[in-house]
Design a protein around this motif. Structure first.
Motif, short mmCIF file in Angstrom:
data_model
loop_
_atom_site.label_atom_id
_atom_site.label_comp_id
_atom_site.label_asym_id
_atom_site.label_seq_id
_atom_site.Cartn_x
_atom_site.Cartn_y
_atom_site.Cartn_z
N PHE A 129 0.86 -1.18 0.00
CA PHE A 129 0.00 0.00 0.00
C PHE A 129 0.90 1.23 0.00
O PHE A 129 1.72 1.39 0.90
N GLU A 130 0.73 2.09 -1.00
CA GLU A 130 1.50 3.33 -1.11
C GLU A 130 0.54 4.49 -0.88
O GLU A 130 -0.45 4.64 -1.60
N ILE A 131 0.81 5.29 0.14
CA ILE A 131 -0.06 6.42 0.51
C ILE A 131 0.75 7.70 0.37
O ILE A 131 1.75 7.90 1.08
N VAL A 132 0.33 8.57 -0.56
CA VAL A 132 1.09 9.78 -0.89
C VAL A 132 0.20 11.01 -0.69
O VAL A 132 -0.91 11.07 -1.21
N ASN A 133 0.73 12.00 0.05
CA ASN A 133 0.03 13.27 0.23
C ASN A 133 0.06 14.02 -1.10
O ASN A 133 1.12 14.23 -1.68
N LYS A 134 -1.12 14.41 -1.60
CA LYS A 134 -1.19 15.05 -2.92
C LYS A 134 -0.55 16.44 -2.94
O LYS A 134 -0.11 16.89 -3.99
N ASN A 135 -0.47 17.11 -1.79
CA ASN A 135 0.12 18.45 -1.73
C ASN A 135 1.60 18.41 -1.38
O ASN A 135 2.30 19.41 -1.55
N ASP A 136 2.09 17.30 -0.85
CA ASP A 136 3.49 17.17 -0.45
C ASP A 136 3.92 15.72 -0.66
O ASP A 136 3.76 14.88 0.22
N GLU A 137 4.44 15.43 -1.86
CA GLU A 137 4.79 14.05 -2.20
C GLU A 137 5.90 13.48 -1.32
O GLU A 137 6.14 12.29 -1.31
N GLY A 138 6.56 14.35 -0.54
CA GLY A 138 7.54 13.89 0.44
C GLY A 138 6.86 13.17 1.59
O GLY A 138 7.47 12.39 2.31
N GLN A 139 5.57 13.47 1.79
CA GLN A 139 4.76 12.80 2.81
C GLN A 139 4.21 11.52 2.18
O GLN A 139 3.11 11.51 1.62
N LYS A 140 5.00 10.46 2.26
CA LYS A 140 4.63 9.20 1.63
C LYS A 140 4.97 8.05 2.56
O LYS A 140 6.03 8.05 3.19
N ILE A 141 4.05 7.10 2.66
CA ILE A 141 4.36 5.89 3.42
C ILE A 141 4.04 4.67 2.56
O ILE A 141 3.18 4.73 1.68
N GLU A 142 4.77 3.60 2.81
CA GLU A 142 4.52 2.33 2.14
C GLU A 142 4.33 1.27 3.22
O GLU A 142 5.12 1.17 4.15
N LEU A 143 3.27 0.51 3.09
CA LEU A 143 2.93 -0.52 4.06
C LEU A 143 2.81 -1.86 3.34
O LEU A 143 2.16 -1.95 2.29
N LYS A 144 3.43 -2.88 3.92
CA LYS A 144 3.36 -4.21 3.33
C LYS A 144 2.12 -4.93 3.82
O LYS A 144 1.90 -5.05 5.03
N GLY A 145 1.31 -5.41 2.88
CA GLY A 145 0.09 -6.13 3.22
C GLY A 145 0.37 -7.57 3.60
O GLY A 145 1.25 -8.21 3.03
N LYS A 146 -0.39 -8.05 4.57
CA LYS A 146 -0.27 -9.45 5.02
C LYS A 146 -1.60 -10.15 4.78
O LYS A 146 -2.66 -9.58 5.03
N LEU A 147 -1.52 -11.39 4.32
CA LEU A 147 -2.72 -12.18 4.08
C LEU A 147 -3.40 -12.52 5.41
O LEU A 147 -2.76 -13.02 6.33
N ILE A 148 -4.69 -12.19 5.50
CA ILE A 148 -5.44 -12.58 6.70
C ILE A 148 -6.45 -13.69 6.37
O ILE A 148 -7.05 -14.24 7.27
N GLY A 149 -6.60 -14.00 5.09
CA GLY A 149 -7.47 -15.10 4.67
C GLY A 149 -8.42 -14.73 3.56
O GLY A 149 -8.80 -13.56 3.41
N LYS A 150 -8.80 -15.73 2.76
CA LYS A 150 -9.79 -15.59 1.69
C LYS A 150 -9.50 -14.43 0.75
O LYS A 150 -10.40 -13.67 0.39
N GLY A 151 -8.23 -14.26 0.36
CA GLY A 151 -7.85 -13.23 -0.60
C GLY A 151 -7.77 -11.83 -0.02
O GLY A 151 -7.62 -10.86 -0.76
N VAL A 152 -7.87 -11.69 1.30
CA VAL A 152 -7.85 -10.38 1.95
C VAL A 152 -6.46 -10.11 2.52
O VAL A 152 -5.95 -10.89 3.33
N TYR A 153 -5.86 -9.00 2.09
CA TYR A 153 -4.55 -8.57 2.56
C TYR A 153 -4.72 -7.24 3.27
O TYR A 153 -5.41 -6.35 2.76
N GLN A 154 -4.09 -7.09 4.46
CA GLN A 154 -4.26 -5.88 5.25
C GLN A 154 -2.93 -5.33 5.74
O GLN A 154 -1.96 -6.08 5.90
N ALA A 155 -2.93 -4.02 6.00
CA ALA A 155 -1.80 -3.34 6.64
C ALA A 155 -2.37 -2.16 7.41
O ALA A 155 -3.40 -1.59 7.03
N GLU A 156 -1.70 -1.81 8.52
CA GLU A 156 -2.15 -0.68 9.33
C GLU A 156 -1.13 0.45 9.28
O GLU A 156 0.08 0.20 9.20
#
Length: 141
Positions: A82-109
């Motif tokens: 998951f890549e989350i980028v602030n539209k007004n400040d692209e320096g404000q960006k985080i990347e989160l690795k998703g983990k499988l929790i089951g039945k095709g569902v991947y999550q990250a916090e």
């Protein structure tokens, strides 16, 4: 006449050597066929969402990608990011690795520390395909 018989014998011998070498790598043709049968040409589908839907600054957010192919859950994705980028400040960006929790569902916090508009993109690599749907997220003060 004798020369053409020798030529035919040599060509026949060479052909047999080449054909014999094709199947000497240990992989049976039936194994290759079975591997190809498990790979669908149907595109993977990724549904991107997060919870809570209304996000405020410094609140924990759960990002989720539901991955399917042929209406079946995909539990063998090679990567979900998951890549989350602030539209007004692209320096404000985080990347989160998703983990499988089951039945095709991947999550990250994750937590967003600034208010504003963000672009959320899920990068999913599964079954020789890559999908990267995006959605806009609004973070309130």
């Amino acid at each position: 006449m004798m020369r053409s018989k020798k030529l035919v014998a040599v060509l026949l011998g060479a052909t047999l050597l080449v054909l014999g070498g094709c199947s000497s790598n240990g992989t049976k043709h039936s194994e290759i066929h079975n591997m190809n049968m498990n790979m669908s040409m149907e595109p993977i589908k990724v549904e991107l969402q997060w919870s809570p839907e209304e996000v405020v600054v410094n609140q924990k957010v759960t990002f989720e990608a539901v991955v399917t192919q042929d209406n079946e859950a995909v539990d063998d994705a090679k990567e979900v990011l998951f890549e989350i980028v602030n539209k007004n400040d692209e320096g404000q960006k985080i990347e989160l690795k998703g983990k499988l929790i089951g039945k095709g569902v991947y999550q990250a916090e994750g937590t967003l520390e600034k208010e504003g508009q963000y672009n959320v993109t899920s990068h999913v690599t599964a079954r020789t395909q890559h999908s990267m749907p995006s959605k806009e997220l609004s973070v309130k003060p």
